[in-house]
Design an enzyme around this catalytic site. Structure first.
Site, PDB file in Angstrom:
ATOM      1  N   HIS A 447      26.020 -49.458 -95.258  1.00 40.43           N
ATOM      2  CA  HIS A 447      24.489 -48.947 -94.481  1.00 40.43           C
ATOM      3  C   HIS A 447      24.437 -50.310 -94.737  1.00 40.43           C
ATOM      4  O   HIS A 447      24.053 -51.553 -95.265  1.00 40.43           O
ATOM      5  CB  HIS A 447      23.514 -48.817 -95.573  1.00 40.43           C
ATOM      6  CG  HIS A 447      22.653 -47.664 -94.555  1.00 40.43           C
ATOM      7  ND1 HIS A 447      22.072 -47.459 -93.775  1.00 40.43           N
ATOM      8  CD2 HIS A 447      21.042 -48.694 -94.368  1.00 40.43           C
ATOM      9  CE1 HIS A 447      20.631 -47.324 -93.147  1.00 40.43           C
ATOM     10  NE2 HIS A 447      20.569 -48.476 -93.619  1.00 40.43           N
ATOM     11  N   CYS A 448      24.267 -51.603 -93.200  1.00 35.42           N
ATOM     12  CA  CYS A 448      23.595 -52.732 -92.678  1.00 35.42           C
ATOM     13  C   CYS A 448      22.410 -52.448 -92.877  1.00 35.42           C
ATOM     14  O   CYS A 448      21.912 -52.197 -91.792  1.00 35.42           O
ATOM     15  CB  CYS A 448      24.420 -53.363 -91.861  1.00 35.42           C
ATOM     16  SG  CYS A 448      24.237 -54.795 -91.673  1.00 35.42           S
ATOM     17  N   ILE A 449      21.265 -53.344 -93.346  1.00 31.21           N
ATOM     18  CA  ILE A 449      20.212 -53.668 -93.402  1.00 31.21           C
ATOM     19  C   ILE A 449      20.135 -54.512 -91.715  1.00 31.21           C
ATOM     20  O   ILE A 449      19.013 -54.576 -90.990  1.00 31.21           O
ATOM     21  CB  ILE A 449      19.610 -54.717 -94.712  1.00 31.21           C
ATOM     22  CG1 ILE A 449      20.180 -55.927 -94.183  1.00 31.21           C
ATOM     23  CG2 ILE A 449      19.816 -53.649 -94.984  1.00 31.21           C
ATOM     24  CD1 ILE A 449      19.747 -57.057 -95.104  1.00 31.21           C
ATOM     25  N   GLY A 452      20.389 -50.866 -88.965  1.00 30.66           N
ATOM     26  CA  GLY A 452      19.365 -50.301 -89.729  1.00 30.66           C
ATOM     27  C   GLY A 452      19.897 -49.173 -89.582  1.00 30.66           C
ATOM     28  O   GLY A 452      19.612 -47.630 -89.332  1.00 30.66           O
ATOM     29  N   GLN A 453      21.420 -49.281 -89.542  1.00 33.94           N
ATOM     30  CA  GLN A 453      22.043 -47.717 -89.542  1.00 33.94           C
ATOM     31  C   GLN A 453      23.312 -48.178 -90.944  1.00 33.94           C
ATOM     32  O   GLN A 453      24.034 -49.043 -91.186  1.00 33.94           O
ATOM     33  CB  GLN A 453      22.851 -47.870 -88.041  1.00 33.94           C
ATOM     34  CG  GLN A 453      23.386 -46.806 -87.797  1.00 33.94           C
ATOM     35  CD  GLN A 453      23.071 -45.679 -87.268  1.00 33.94           C
ATOM     36  OE1 GLN A 453      21.897 -45.088 -89.016  1.00 33.94           O
ATOM     37  NE2 GLN A 453      23.186 -44.701 -86.784  1.00 33.94           N
TER      38      GLN A 453
END
Length: 612
Positions: A447-449, A452-453
Site C-alpha cells: 500500500h503506497c502512501i 494512496g492506493q
C-alpha cells in the site's frame, strides 16, 4: 455441570479467533489414545463413549442398551460423543435411534450446544447434517450462535450463519449475538467479525432495552465501542432507564469512552450543516489546496528579503499552528492518511512551475526541453492510472461468501491461510488483506502512501511506470537547478570554500534552493523504490510483500530459502514478459494468470490460454 470437565483428549482454548488450521485430523488421532493399563472390556458404555471405543459401544448396544437412555446426570450417550468429538459414535448412536436434539445435563443443552462450547467444528457440521436444530436454546437461554460467540469460536460462527441461522437471532432475554459479544467478550472479536454479516445495530433487548452500543459501554468494552461507532450505531436511542449511550458513558466515568462518544457526536453534528457537508465531500481537494498553500508559504517565508532567521522561524511556527487548526476543523482524521499524496501533488505543481519560470529559459533547444515535458505528461498519466485502475480487489457476492464458508468448513480447511475474516472471501495465492483499504488484493505488492492506493495485479505495471517518469522529472529538475546556479549565481568556491559558496547560493535564490531540497527528497524515495521494484520484478519474480515476508522468515529459520528459488521466478526475460504481459513480437510467451481466482500453482502460456 461444566461440559468441558467430561471431555477426554486435548481441548481447544476458548479464546483463539482463527487457529493456524481448523482441521480435526490430528485431534482425532490423539483422542484415539486410550488408557493402556485398563481392560477395555470392563468399560461401561459412558466411559467407552468418552474414549471413542466404537467396538465396545456396539457390543453394549447389541446387548440391549438403549442409546436414548440418559445417565444419572441426565446426559445421553450422544452428548458424551459430541463433547468428545467422536464422529463415528455419533453416526452409530443416531442410526440406533438416538434423538439428535435431546436436551440433557445441568445446562439443559443439546449435543450441538455441547459441541459448540468445545469448539468442535467437525462435530457441529455432522450434527447439522443429521438434522440438529441450531435455533434451540439451552438452559441459560442461549442458542447455538450465541454459544459460538460467547466462546469465540469464529469458524463455527461463520458456518452457522452460512448455513442459514439469522445473525439477529435472539436469546431468552432478547439479546442478539452482537449484543452478547459487545457485553460479554472484551476485545475486538468477535464483535467486528459479526458486523461483517450486517446485523441490526439498532435492535434492543427485551429487558434493559439496550442496543449493542449500550451493552459495550456497560462492559467498558472500548474495542467494541470503536467498531460499533465506525459502522454508525445510533447515539440517540434511549434504554429502559432513559439513558442514551453518552449518558451511560458518563456513569462509567471512563474518560476514554466519554471522549470517543463525544467526538463521534460532534462529528455527526457537523453533518447537519450544509456547508460542512460540502466540505466533507471535498476533503481531499481541501487537502491538496492546503498542501499547495503550505509549500508556497514556506517557500515565500524562506525567500523573504530579511536576514533574520528568528523572524522566519516565528512565521513558520505561526503558519504551522494555523494549518493545524484548519485541518482539525475541516479535514477528517480518516482523510489525513492521504496527506503524503497531497504533499507530493503539491510539490510536483511547484516543481513544475519553478522549472517553467526558472529553468526552461536556460535550455536553448527544444530537444533539451523534451525530457521535462515528456516526463511531466507520463508522470501524471501513470499516476492517474495507478490511482484509478482496480488494483485487483477480491470480490464475492453474499451467496458466494456463504458457499465458500460451507465448502471450506466441510473440507476441514476454514483457517486464516485460506479465508479472510475481514472480507469473508477465500484468499487466492499471493493475495493479502490491506488494512488501509480494508480489502484483499490479488498479487499484493504494497500500500503506497505516495499514491494512496494498494498496488496489486491490476495497477502494478502503471505504478512502475509512474516511478520511472517521476525519476526522470526529478533528475531533469536537479540538472536544471545546477544549470541555473551556474548561470545566475556568482560563487567564490575556489577562494572562500564550500560554506561561503553555499551561503551565496542561498542568497542568490532561496526559492530555488527550497525547491531543490524538495526535489532531492522525492528523488531519494522514488529512486530507491524504483530500484527495489526492478530488482524484485526482474530477478526474483516476487512482489514487495513476498520479498519482505521471505526475508523475515529466513531470519528466523535455520534453513533459509533463496529468494530466487520460488515458483514465481521464471528467469529475468520471462519475468519481464509475465509482468507486462508482452509477447515482444512473438519472442516470448507470457504466462496468463487470473490472480483474483488462482488458488493453486498453475501456469498457462498465452498460446495455451487461448485454447483453454
Amino acid at each position: 455441570m461444566e461440559c468441558k470437565s467430561h471431555s477426554h483428549g486435548p481441548l481447544r482454548h476458548h479464546g483463539h479467533s482463527w487457529p493456524d488450521t481448523y482441521e480435526d485430523k490430528d485431534l482425532l488421532k490423539e483422542q484415539d489414545v486410550v488408557p493402556l493399563v485398563e481392560d477395555y472390556s470392563t468399560f461401561d458404555i459412558v466411559k467407552a463413549t468418552q474414549y471413542g471405543l466404537l467396538e465396545r459401544c456396539q457390543e453394549l448396544v447389541e446387548a440391549g442398551y438403549d442409546v436414548r437412555q440418559p445417565d444419572k446426570e441426565n446426559v445421553t450417550l450422544l452428548h458424551w460423543a459430541a463433547i468428545n468429538n467422536r464422529l463415528d459414535l455419533v453416526k452409530f448412536f443416531i442410526s440406533k435411534g438416538a434423538v439428535v436434539d435431546q436436551l440433557g445435563g445441568d445446562l439443559n443443552s443439546t449435543p450441538l450446544h455441547w459441541a459448540i462450547r468445545q469448539g468442535h467444528l467437525s462435530m457441529v457440521i455432522l450434527l447439522l447434517k443429521l438434522g440438529a436444530d441450531s435455533t434451540l436454546i439451552d438452559g441459560e437461554g442461549y442458542s447455538s450462535l450465541h454459544l459460538a460467540v460467547l466462546f469465540q469460536h469464529m469458524p463455527i460462527i461463520a458456518y452457522l450463519i452460512a448455513k442459514g441461522q439469522s445473525v439477529d437471532t435472539t436469546d431468552r432475554n432478547g439479546q442478539t449475538p452482537l449484543m452478547l459479544s459487545s457485553h460479554k467478550v472484551i476485545g475486538l472479536e468477535p464483535t467486528k467479525f459479526l458486523l461483517k454479516f450486517n446485523p441490526s445495530i439498532k435492535a434492543v433487548d427485551n429487558i434493559e432495552k439496550n442496543t449493542a452500543l449500550h451493552w459495550a459501554i456497560t462492559a467498558e468494552n472500548v474495542n467494541a465501542i470503536d467498531v460499533l461507532l465506525e459502522v454508525g450505531s445510533s447515539l440517540d436511542i434511549k434504554n429502559a432507564k432513559g439513558y442514551r449511550p453518552l449518558d451511560l458513558a458518563h456513569q462509567t466515568k471512563n474518560r476514554l469512552i466519554i471522549h470517543l462518544l463525544s467526538e463521534e457526536e460532534r462529528t455527526r453534528a457537523r453533518r447537519t450543516s450544509r456547508f460542512l457537508r460540502v466540505v466533507e465531500k471535498n476533503e481531499f481537494l481541501l487537502l491538496i489546496v492546503s498542501s499547495l498553500v503550505l509549500i508556497w508559504t514556506i517557500g515565500y517565508v524562506v525567500d523573504l528579503n530579511s536576514d533574520s532567521w528568528l523572524l522566519k522561524g516565528s512565521l513558520l511556527l505561526f503558519l504551522s499552528a494555523i494549518l493545524s487548526v484548519f485541518a482539525r476543523l475541516f479535514i477528517g482524521y480518516n482523510k489525513l492518511k492521504y496527506f503524503p499524496v497531497a504533499f507530493m501533488l503539491g510539490s510536483l505543481f511547484w516543481i513544475s512551475w519553478t522549472c517553467f519560470i526558472y529553468f526552461l529559459p536556460d535550455f536553448p533547444t527544444t530537444i533539451s526541453q523534451l525530457p521535462f515535458f515528456f516526463g511531466i505528461v507520463g508522470l501524471f498519466y501513470y499516476f492517474y492510472k495507478t490511482v484509478r485502475v482496480d488494483p485487483g480487489y477480491i470480490k464475492s457476492t453474499e451467496e458466494e461468501i456463504k458457499k465458500n464458508i460451507i465448502n471450506l468448513a466441510e473440507t476441514g480447511s476454514l483457517d486464516f491461510r485460506t479465508f479472510c475474516t475481514s472480507c469473508l472471501v477465500k484468499k487466492p495465492l499471493r493475495s493479502f488483506h490491506c488494512h488501509s483499504c480494508n480489502s484483499c488484493v490479488a498479487r499484493y505488492d504494497q500500500h503506497c502512501i505516495w499514491v494512496g492506493q494498494c498496488i496489486g495485479v491490476g495497477n502494478h505495471s502503471y505504478f512502475l511506470l509512474f516511478l520511472i517518469f517521476l525519476t526522470i522529472v526529478n533528475i531533469w529538475a536537479i540538472y536544471g537547478t545546477i544549470l541555473y546556479w551556474s548561470e545566475h549565481c556568482t560563487t567564490t568556491y575556489q577562494q572562500d570554500g564550500a560554506w561561503t559558496s553555499f551561503t551565496q547560493i542561498v542568497s542568490c535564490s532561496p526559492w530555488v534552493l527550497y525547491i531543490f531540497t524538495i526535489v532531492c527528497f522525492h528523488t531519494s524515495w522514488a529512486t530507491l523504490l524504483l530500484v527495489l521494484q526492478l530488482y524484485q520484478i526482474i530477478f526474483l519474480g516476487l512482489t514487495s510483500h513476498e520479498r519482505i515476508t521471505l526475508w523475515k522468515q529466513n531470519k528466523r529459520s535455520k534453513h533459509p530459502v533463496s529468494l530466487r528459488k520460488t515458483p514465481y521466478n521464471h528467469g529475468c526475460l520471462q519475468n519481464i514478459a509475465d509482468f507486462f504481459q508482452c509477447r515482444c513480437f512473438g519472442m516470448f510467451k507470457p504466462n496468463i494468470i487470473d490472480w483474483t481466482k488462482q488458488y493453486t500453482l498453475r501456469f498457462h502460456s498465452l498460446k495455451e490460454w487461448n485454447t483453454v
